[in-house]
Design a protein around this motif. Structure first.
Motif, mmCIF file in Angstrom:
data_model
loop_
_atom_site.group_PDB
_atom_site.id
_atom_site.type_symbol
_atom_site.label_atom_id
_atom_site.label_comp_id
_atom_site.label_asym_id
_atom_site.label_seq_id
_atom_site.Cartn_x
_atom_site.Cartn_y
_atom_site.Cartn_z
ATOM 1 N N SER A 10 1.103 -1.523 0.156
ATOM 2 C CA SER A 10 0.134 0.240 -0.078
ATOM 3 C C SER A 10 1.041 1.537 -0.356
ATOM 4 O O SER A 10 1.667 1.204 -0.746
ATOM 5 N N ASP A 11 0.566 2.006 0.512
ATOM 6 C CA ASP A 11 1.040 3.412 0.356
ATOM 7 C C ASP A 11 0.508 4.415 2.110
ATOM 8 O O ASP A 11 -0.483 4.053 2.265
ATOM 9 N N MET A 12 0.939 5.644 2.198
ATOM 10 C CA MET A 12 0.948 6.245 3.935
ATOM 11 C C MET A 12 0.080 7.040 3.386
ATOM 12 O O MET A 12 -0.882 7.025 4.981
ATOM 13 N N SER A 63 8.765 -0.123 4.700
ATOM 14 C CA SER A 63 8.731 0.388 3.968
ATOM 15 C C SER A 63 8.857 -0.541 2.647
ATOM 16 O O SER A 63 9.373 -1.547 2.977
ATOM 17 N N THR A 64 8.569 -0.132 1.725
ATOM 18 C CA THR A 64 8.711 -0.749 0.046
ATOM 19 C C THR A 64 9.813 0.023 -0.429
ATOM 20 O O THR A 64 10.122 1.188 -0.476
ATOM 21 N N ASN A 65 9.978 -0.745 -2.125
ATOM 22 C CA ASN A 65 10.666 0.214 -2.989
ATOM 23 C C ASN A 65 10.239 0.237 -4.262
ATOM 24 O O ASN A 65 10.999 0.750 -5.081
ATOM 25 N N GLY A 66 8.770 0.885 -4.323
ATOM 26 C CA GLY A 66 8.444 1.132 -5.187
ATOM 27 C C GLY A 66 8.648 3.377 -6.134
ATOM 28 O O GLY A 66 9.603 3.155 -5.284
ATOM 29 N N ASN A 67 8.792 2.894 -7.368
ATOM 30 C CA ASN A 67 9.072 3.515 -7.739
ATOM 31 C C ASN A 67 7.604 4.646 -8.923
ATOM 32 O O ASN A 67 7.311 3.584 -9.284
ATOM 33 N N ASN A 95 9.768 8.158 -0.954
ATOM 34 C CA ASN A 95 9.206 6.877 -0.757
ATOM 35 C C ASN A 95 8.002 6.800 0.693
ATOM 36 O O ASN A 95 8.028 6.031 1.453
ATOM 37 N N PRO A 96 6.887 6.520 -0.655
ATOM 38 C CA PRO A 96 5.347 6.787 0.312
ATOM 39 C C PRO A 96 4.836 5.401 1.045
ATOM 40 O O PRO A 96 3.760 5.425 0.746
ATOM 41 N N SER A 142 10.524 11.238 -11.392
ATOM 42 C CA SER A 142 10.391 10.021 -10.584
ATOM 43 C C SER A 142 10.036 10.103 -9.254
ATOM 44 O O SER A 142 10.565 11.317 -8.834
ATOM 45 N N SER A 143 9.215 9.617 -8.083
ATOM 46 C CA SER A 143 8.966 9.308 -6.679
ATOM 47 C C SER A 143 11.059 9.301 -6.884
ATOM 48 O O SER A 143 11.296 9.834 -5.428
#
Length: 316
Positions: free
Chosen positions: A91-93, A111-115, A213-214, A206-207
């Motif tokens: 998910s996300d914050m 946390s995760t490693n999404g971009n 890193n949300p 990009s984030s």
């Protein structure tokens, strides 16, 4: 008479031993019985470690049964979580803040490693966000996708009024419309961003480049309280998957990931895998940015502190 008494004692002893053995075997079976965690995944790179942990048997090695469920939109994932059909999910914050404000208690556990990428569509000559002024940029409303776009606008001294936000919740639909020239731009998670670039679109920002890193993993508060050891076992398996991903050429597992997650076949040639980090708590600064955004847009009235939303399950 003595012989009869001796025989009776022997029979009684055997019966007691048999009963004791049955009881012991039942206790062992109960202690080794696996518990199930239901986890929701999205079509993005944050979900890949879970797929690997499942396929490589790491969850079983840690004594936990994980049921992975796949969603195409954050709204569908959140609905499943709040209806009790999931224990947790990628998910996300922002989603976590919405849930808490809505009276549904969730905890961020890592946390995760999404971009998340801002992509200029096929045929669009814009090479910067400033050059996209007045253009249609697609997002999913009130989500991490829109948050990332707003952060990009702020960094470029722009506001929402400088662009036209087009709301398309489902990620595959957003990608398809971008590639078909029906959108000037879109914010997409990886691997969809890389696929768009591979097919002729342009990466604007990009984030990852913005160093925010949300992306997070969340669990319901009930699961955190009642399945603490099971979640910790899941994370041990998750970290094994991270080690595998960081040490294995991606061509050895990408076909499996594409088939399992339902990702477009183009993912195999388009995506460059990130250097994954093992499970760890998110940065406080990322939460502060997220809750400030929610408060500013009046989507959440309470200013929840980091400690209100983040569980220390990984450190205990």
């Amino acid at each position: 008479m003595k012989k009869l008494l001796l025989v009776a004692i022997c029979i009684l002893s055997m019966l007691c031993t048999a009963c004791g053995s049955t009881t012991d075997e039942k206790e062992v079976a109960d202690n080794t019985k696996t518990e199930t965690l239901k986890i929701g995944l999205m079509p993005d790179i944050d979900s890949i470690p879970f797929i690997i942990a499942q396929e490589k048997g790491y969850f079983k090695e840690e004594g936990v049964d994980v049921e992975l469920q796949y969603f195409k939109s954050a709204m569908d994932r959140d609905s499943a979580l709040q209806s009790g059909n999931l224990d947790g999910g990628v998910s996300d914050m922002l989603a976590a803040g919405f849930a808490k404000a809505g009276g549904f208690d969730v905890k961020i556990t890592s946390s995760t490693n999404g971009n998340y990428c801002l992509i200029a569509g096929t045929g669009n000559t814009a090479k910067s966000l400033a050059e996209m002024k007045g253009q249609n940029i697609s997002v999913s409303k009130n989500t991490i996708i829109e948050f990332v776009l707003d952060e990009m606008l702020a960094q470029n001294n722009m506001t929402e009024a400088d662009i036209n936000k087009t709301v398309i919740p489902q990620i595959p639909t957003r990608l398809e419309m971008l590639q078909n020239g029906k959108l000037d731009g879109a914010v997409l998670p990886e691997p969809m961003g890389s696929i768009a670039v591979k097919n002729g679109s342009y990466l604007v920002n990009s984030s990852e480049a913005m160093k925010i890193n949300p992306g997070v993993m969340v669990f319901t508060n009930d699961s955190v309280e009642n399945k603490k050891e099971v979640i910790k076992a899941m994370y041990r398996a998750y970290d094994k998957a991270i080690e595998y991903l960081n040490s294995t050429p991606q061509e050895e597992y990408m076909d499996l990931v594409i088939e399992t997650a339902g990702l477009p076949p183009a993912t195999k040639d388009a995506l460059v895998m990130p250097k994954y980090m093992k499970a760890a708590l998110p940065e406080k600064s990322d939460w502060d940015k997220s809750i400030n955004w929610l408060n500013k847009k009046e989507l959440v009235t309470e200013k929840y502190n980091y400690e209100d939303i983040v569980s220390d399950i990984l450190t205990k």
